[in-house]
Scaffold this motif. Structure first.
Motif, mmCIF file in Angstrom:
data_model
loop_
_atom_site.group_PDB
_atom_site.id
_atom_site.type_symbol
_atom_site.label_atom_id
_atom_site.label_comp_id
_atom_site.label_asym_id
_atom_site.label_seq_id
_atom_site.Cartn_x
_atom_site.Cartn_y
_atom_site.Cartn_z
ATOM 1 N N TYR A 1 0.710 9.731 -1.504
ATOM 2 C CA TYR A 1 1.229 10.614 -0.461
ATOM 3 C C TYR A 1 2.663 10.212 -0.117
ATOM 4 N N LYS A 2 3.434 11.177 0.387
ATOM 5 C CA LYS A 2 4.795 10.888 0.840
ATOM 6 C C LYS A 2 4.708 10.027 2.099
ATOM 7 N N THR A 3 5.311 8.843 2.047
ATOM 8 C CA THR A 3 5.163 7.851 3.110
ATOM 9 C C THR A 3 6.521 7.481 3.682
ATOM 10 N N LEU A 4 6.609 7.399 5.014
ATOM 11 C CA LEU A 4 7.810 6.924 5.696
ATOM 12 C C LEU A 4 7.512 5.558 6.297
ATOM 13 N N TYR A 5 8.214 4.538 5.786
ATOM 14 C CA TYR A 5 8.035 3.162 6.262
ATOM 15 C C TYR A 5 9.213 2.852 7.197
ATOM 16 N N VAL A 6 8.924 2.738 8.498
ATOM 17 C CA VAL A 6 9.947 2.491 9.514
ATOM 18 C C VAL A 6 9.928 1.020 9.896
ATOM 19 N N SER A 7 11.057 0.343 9.712
ATOM 20 C CA SER A 7 11.138 -1.081 10.026
ATOM 21 C C SER A 7 12.176 -1.318 11.104
ATOM 22 N N THR B 1 0.270 16.843 14.761
ATOM 23 C CA THR B 1 0.668 17.148 13.380
ATOM 24 C C THR B 1 -0.401 16.784 12.367
ATOM 25 N N ASN B 2 -1.439 16.047 12.787
ATOM 26 C CA ASN B 2 -2.504 15.577 11.899
ATOM 27 C C ASN B 2 -1.979 14.597 10.843
ATOM 28 N N ILE B 3 -0.888 13.902 11.167
ATOM 29 C CA ILE B 3 -0.312 12.889 10.281
ATOM 30 C C ILE B 3 -0.728 11.515 10.800
ATOM 31 N N PRO B 4 -1.390 10.686 9.978
ATOM 32 C CA PRO B 4 -1.794 9.358 10.451
ATOM 33 C C PRO B 4 -0.606 8.428 10.626
ATOM 34 N N VAL B 5 -0.686 7.547 11.626
ATOM 35 C CA VAL B 5 0.358 6.565 11.912
ATOM 36 C C VAL B 5 -0.276 5.180 11.898
ATOM 37 N N ILE B 6 0.350 4.255 11.164
ATOM 38 C CA ILE B 6 -0.117 2.867 11.104
ATOM 39 C C ILE B 6 0.915 1.993 11.797
ATOM 40 N N LEU B 7 0.483 1.225 12.795
ATOM 41 C CA LEU B 7 1.365 0.341 13.558
ATOM 42 C C LEU B 7 1.084 -1.106 13.217
ATOM 43 N N ILE B 8 2.135 -1.925 13.189
ATOM 44 C CA ILE B 8 1.975 -3.377 13.102
ATOM 45 C C ILE B 8 2.207 -3.948 14.490
ATOM 46 N N GLY B 9 1.312 -4.822 14.944
ATOM 47 C CA GLY B 9 1.425 -5.419 16.273
ATOM 48 C C GLY B 9 1.581 -6.927 16.189
ATOM 49 N N ILE C 1 0.832 -1.204 0.000
ATOM 50 C CA ILE C 1 0.000 0.000 0.000
ATOM 51 C C ILE C 1 0.869 1.257 0.000
ATOM 52 N N SER C 2 1.969 1.244 0.793
ATOM 53 C CA SER C 2 2.830 2.431 0.861
ATOM 54 C C SER C 2 3.491 2.730 -0.477
ATOM 55 N N LEU C 3 3.726 1.700 -1.291
ATOM 56 C CA LEU C 3 4.328 1.917 -2.607
ATOM 57 C C LEU C 3 3.322 2.452 -3.623
ATOM 58 N N LYS C 4 2.037 2.306 -3.331
ATOM 59 C CA LYS C 4 0.996 2.778 -4.254
ATOM 60 C C LYS C 4 0.389 4.106 -3.830
ATOM 61 N N LEU C 5 0.627 4.512 -2.587
ATOM 62 C CA LEU C 5 -0.005 5.727 -2.083
ATOM 63 C C LEU C 5 0.475 6.960 -2.838
ATOM 64 N N PRO D 1 6.883 13.536 6.114
ATOM 65 C CA PRO D 1 5.972 12.626 5.410
ATOM 66 C C PRO D 1 4.514 12.959 5.704
ATOM 67 N N GLU D 2 3.620 12.403 4.879
ATOM 68 C CA GLU D 2 2.181 12.586 5.087
ATOM 69 C C GLU D 2 1.553 11.383 5.789
ATOM 70 N N ILE D 3 2.235 10.227 5.734
ATOM 71 C CA ILE D 3 1.796 9.014 6.428
ATOM 72 C C ILE D 3 3.039 8.323 6.983
ATOM 73 N N VAL D 4 2.940 7.799 8.223
ATOM 74 C CA VAL D 4 4.039 7.062 8.852
ATOM 75 C C VAL D 4 3.571 5.640 9.147
ATOM 76 N N ILE D 5 4.389 4.655 8.767
ATOM 77 C CA ILE D 5 4.097 3.242 9.027
ATOM 78 C C ILE D 5 5.209 2.683 9.904
ATOM 79 N N ILE D 6 4.835 2.027 11.018
ATOM 80 C CA ILE D 6 5.803 1.468 11.974
ATOM 81 C C ILE D 6 5.687 -0.055 11.950
ATOM 82 N N ASP D 7 6.798 -0.740 11.663
ATOM 83 C CA ASP D 7 6.823 -2.207 11.599
ATOM 84 C C ASP D 7 7.981 -2.719 12.467
#
Length: 453
Positions: free
Chosen positions: A117-123, A205-213, A111-115, A165-171
């Motif tokens: 929006y500027k996305t930061l994928y943190v692994s 900041t009104n930036i959404p964050v997606i977490l993996i649990g 999804i982050s590769l298709k968005l 970024p406009e979206i942050v993903i935490i993995d």
């Protein structure tokens, strides 16, 4: 130096205690309480330049609050949009859980590769080269996606300020740690503190964050429940490794329904959205076989046609077996008792096995009538017409009870080419001039006589 403060936390449920004890009073588990350091440094984890100079917010009358609809961020994934309620809400915190290897990281990377929006994928689990290899396999590389391998939240926030970024993903959230808590990553204190820092960041900041649990052996999101209470949305990614289909389910959603599901197919090139799940949940065969019936069910706003398979045979070991896959075993026992008492079918000395194809679990009572049809079909060894489908709840007196949103179920059956649908005669049907035949039934005996003479 400030005195080091410690406390005791249950590693199973997150309950906090002043001293160690052998058993947790909350979850009743033994030897799960461990000591953790909770002394914080006197610093602020996330502090933006704008919020530091702003005045404290003042209370407003409820009729003075701006009620304009929040614009959601399109994920370009129809299934994920449906489960989230239309897209990602800016400033929200989304938690995605699932078993190891089910496809959580693949889904979010895809999804982050298709968005747009500027996305930061943190692994915190994979290197940048490993992520690049997976990204090349699943989709085309995007210029909007930034990959960061880091586990310390202070360093992550520095990179966020630099990249904007406009979206942050935490993995994943279990790998993060902060300098303000002196305990190991993945502990109750670290998970609670790092999640609190991310919530503060997202809201300011009104930036959404997606977490993996991560998932515990009991199937719950590790953290434990405290993590689910802190976030805005909890998504569960589930499926059977022996099946190629995955189901994305919403367990908690402050901005939408919790009844919606999304369905994906796991391929070598990533996850494919399944827009018409009824086709995959109904097996295609050349000849008609006994013991199968098609049920019309609803998951959220989405109608599904699923196949119920049943096998009824003479009990060999004396005590009859009752086995179900994807269906409530207690409800099966109730239906068998109704068939024996009200309709006169002798099933007390027979084994009954029930399966819902596709590896999904359904708790909609509207599939009761299809379960009855499948069981009687296997018992009589007479196949049910493959153009028939069923939508009705069975009561204890053998009556067929009405189900909700029956018009949607009928329209889905008609769209998929079924000729007849069996529903309760007590349903109020608003549809006019439909091509499908609507067969109204009141009791189990009516259904048995129509299907098997």
């Amino acid at each position: 130096m400030s005195k080091v403060k410690t406390s005791f936390f249950c590693q199973n449920c997150g309950a906090q205690y002043a001293k160690w004890q052998g058993r947790c009073n909350s979850c009743k588990e033994w030897n799960t309480i461990a000591e953790e350091i909770i002394q914080k440094q006197e610093k602020v984890a996330w502090k933006s330049e704008t919020t530091s100079t702003n005045k404290a917010p003042k209370p407003l009358k409820i009729n003075e609050i701006d009620s304009t609809q929040e614009i959601r961020m399109d994920t370009t994934d129809a299934e994920l949009n449906r489960v989230l309620g239309g897209g990602i809400v800016p400033g929200s915190l989304i938690l995605l859980g699932g078993e190891p290897g089910i496809g959580k990281s693949t889904l979010l990377l895809q999804i982050s590769l298709k968005l747009p929006y500027k996305t930061l994928y943190v692994s915190g689990e994979e290197s940048q080269k490993q992520i690049k290899m997976r990204a090349e396999r699943i989709t085309t590389i995007s210029d909007n996606c930034y990959i960061l391998t880091e586990t310390k939240t202070q360093n992550i926030f520095k990179q966020i300020e630099a990249i904007e970024p406009e979206i942050v993903i935490i993995d994943s959230i279990q790998t993060l740690h902060t300098d303000y808590i002196e305990s190991t990553a993945g502990s109750i204190s670290q998970i609670r503190e790092t999640t609190a820092e991310l919530i503060k960041f997202a809201k300011e900041t009104n930036i959404p964050v997606i977490l993996i649990g991560h998932i515990t052996k009991d199937g719950n999101i590790a953290g434990p429940k405290i993590l689910e209470h802190m976030v805005d949305t909890v998504l569960q990614f589930e499926g059977d490794r022996n099946h190629v289909y995955r189901i994305l389910r919403s367990l908690k959603n402050r901005f939408g329904s919790t009844a919606e599901i999304g369905i994906y197919e796991m391929l070598g090139s990533g996850l494919r959205e399944v827009s018409n799940p009824s086709e995959i949940l109904i097996s295609h065969k050349d000849e008609e076989l006994s013991g199968t019936a098609i049920a019309s069910t609803l998951e959220g706003m989405r109608p599904l046609m699923i196949e119920i398979q049943s096998l009824v045979s003479t009990a060999v070991y004396g005590t009859p077996q009752r086995s179900t896959t994807g269906y409530n075993a207690k409800r099966l026992n109730m239906i068998l008792a109704v068939l024996e008492k009200r309709a006169g079918f002798r099933l007390g000395a027979k084994d009954v096995f029930l399966n819902i194809t596709g590896g999904i679990s359904v708790d909609d009572p509207a599939i009761d009538l299809a379960v009855v049809a499948a069981i009687l079909s296997s018992n009589e060894d007479i196949p049910v017409n493959k153009d028939f489908c069923f939508a009705g709840e069975v009561g204890l007196s053998g009556e067929i009870r009405p189900v909700n949103r029956v018009d949607q179920r009928i329209q889905e059956a008609e769209k998929l080419g079924f000729s007849t649908i069996f529903v309760s005669k007590y349903n109020k049907i608003a549809l006019k001039n439909s091509d499908i035949k609507i067969q109204l039934v009141a009791k189990i005996e009516d259904v048995a006589s129509m299907l098997f003479g």
